[in-house]
Design an enzyme around this catalytic site. Structure first.
Site, PDB file in Angstrom:
ATOM      1  CB  SER A  42      -0.944   0.008   1.207  1.00  7.82           C
ATOM      2  OG  SER A  42      -0.229  -0.162   2.411  1.00  7.82           O
ATOM      3  CG  HIS A 267      -0.372   3.765   4.599  1.00  8.32           C
ATOM      4  ND1 HIS A 267      -0.890   3.060   5.668  1.00  8.32           N
ATOM      5  CD2 HIS A 267      -0.039   2.823   3.664  1.00  8.32           C
ATOM      6  CE1 HIS A 267      -0.881   1.767   5.390  1.00  8.32           C
ATOM      7  NE2 HIS A 267      -0.361   1.599   4.184  1.00  8.32           N
TER       8      HIS A 267
END
Length: 285
Positions: A42, A267
């Site tokens: 991801s 992230h």
């Protein structure tokens, strides 16, 4: 006389041949076109600013760092097989099942004429976020003291012991499929800095620094794997100092456990993805 005439004729033939020889060499010059394949998890799929990113089950979006790299380098061809939640086995041999269907092993996108490959992998193999969970506190000002917990230390050690061989085997499989490609392995880290900031990084300052050292060790294992397989290591953590999840909105490259933008927790943000792309381009030989 015959000898002199022969010498003159040979000289004329050589003189006539030289320009054509030069052109032949020019025509045989190496192909400089960039044929780029992005692999990984991801961190390489982009932020969630695009709700339609769910359509392929992998959450790939237009602001993913590989897309920025492809645009910057003006790649002749570009394909991303990066997929959220991917592990090393999903790159090399195992189908990954997503909410929209199966994703075949990512190395299937590689070709003998692929010239550039980026890889972001390893975090899901060791479930790194679960390794740092003992460091989190339920309220600001508390100290979980995970840095002194023997169980946490052992779990981290065990995880890092298996990480290097897995990533090394993955890089070897990539090289086998694309032997002419330049391969860049993108490092982890940058989310945590030298302080906590509850609830975004819900740790004490001392435990935050402890987590940073975990990523130092993780990146060391990744760099060793890259080196042993002829790949290049992209050091994100070193460049991200001061841009961790506790930084202000104008400096932050990563979101913390509680995101403050359309970014998955823990992230890279849009700015972080742009920074990662710049690091890839700068590291590429």
């Amino acid at each position: 006389m015959k000898s002199t005439l022969s010498s003159i004729l040979v000289g004329c033939v050589v003189a006539l041949a030289l320009p054509w020889a030069h052109l032949a060499v020019a025509d045989a010059a190496p192909d400089s076109a960039i044929r780029y394949v992005a692999l990984g998890d991801s961190r390489a799929t982009g932020s969630l600013h695009d709700p339609l990113s769910i359509r392929d089950g992998c959450f790939r979006t237009a602001d993913a760092y590989p897309q920025i790299v492809a645009d910057t380098l003006r790649a002749e061809s570009y394909v991303s097989r990066a997929c959220a939640a991917a592990k090393t086995e999903n790159i090399t041999e195992k189908t990954q099942f997503t909410i929209t269907g199966p994703q075949p092993p990512q190395v299937g996108a590689l070709r003998p004429d692929t010239t550039l490959v980026t890889v972001s992998i390893g975090g899901n193999d060791i479930a790194w976020s679960s390794l740092v969970e003992p460091c989190y506190t339920l309220a600001p000002g508390l100290d979980a003291n995970c840095r002194s917990d023997a169980t946490t230390a052992q779990r981290m050690n065990d995880a890092l012991t298996v990480l290097g061989p897995k990533v090394s085997a993955t890089l070897a499989a990539i090289t086998e499929k694309a032997p002419a490609a330049t391969v860049l392995l993108v490092g982890h880290g940058g989310i945590f800095g030298d302080r906590g900031c509850w609830p975004y990084i819900p740790t004490s300052d001392a435990d935050a620094a402890f987590v940073v050292q975990f990523f130092v060790r993780m990146n060391s294992a990744l760099a060793d794997a890259a080196r042993s397989n002829g790949a290049y290591f992209v050091d994100v953590a070193a460049a991200a100092v001061g841009h961790d999840a506790c930084a202000g909105s104008d400096l932050r490259w990563f979101e913390g456990l509680v995101p403050r933008s359309f970014t998955m927790p823990l992230h890279p943000t849009h700015e972080g993805l742009r920074a990662m792309a710049a690091l890839v381009v700068a590291t590429r030989p």
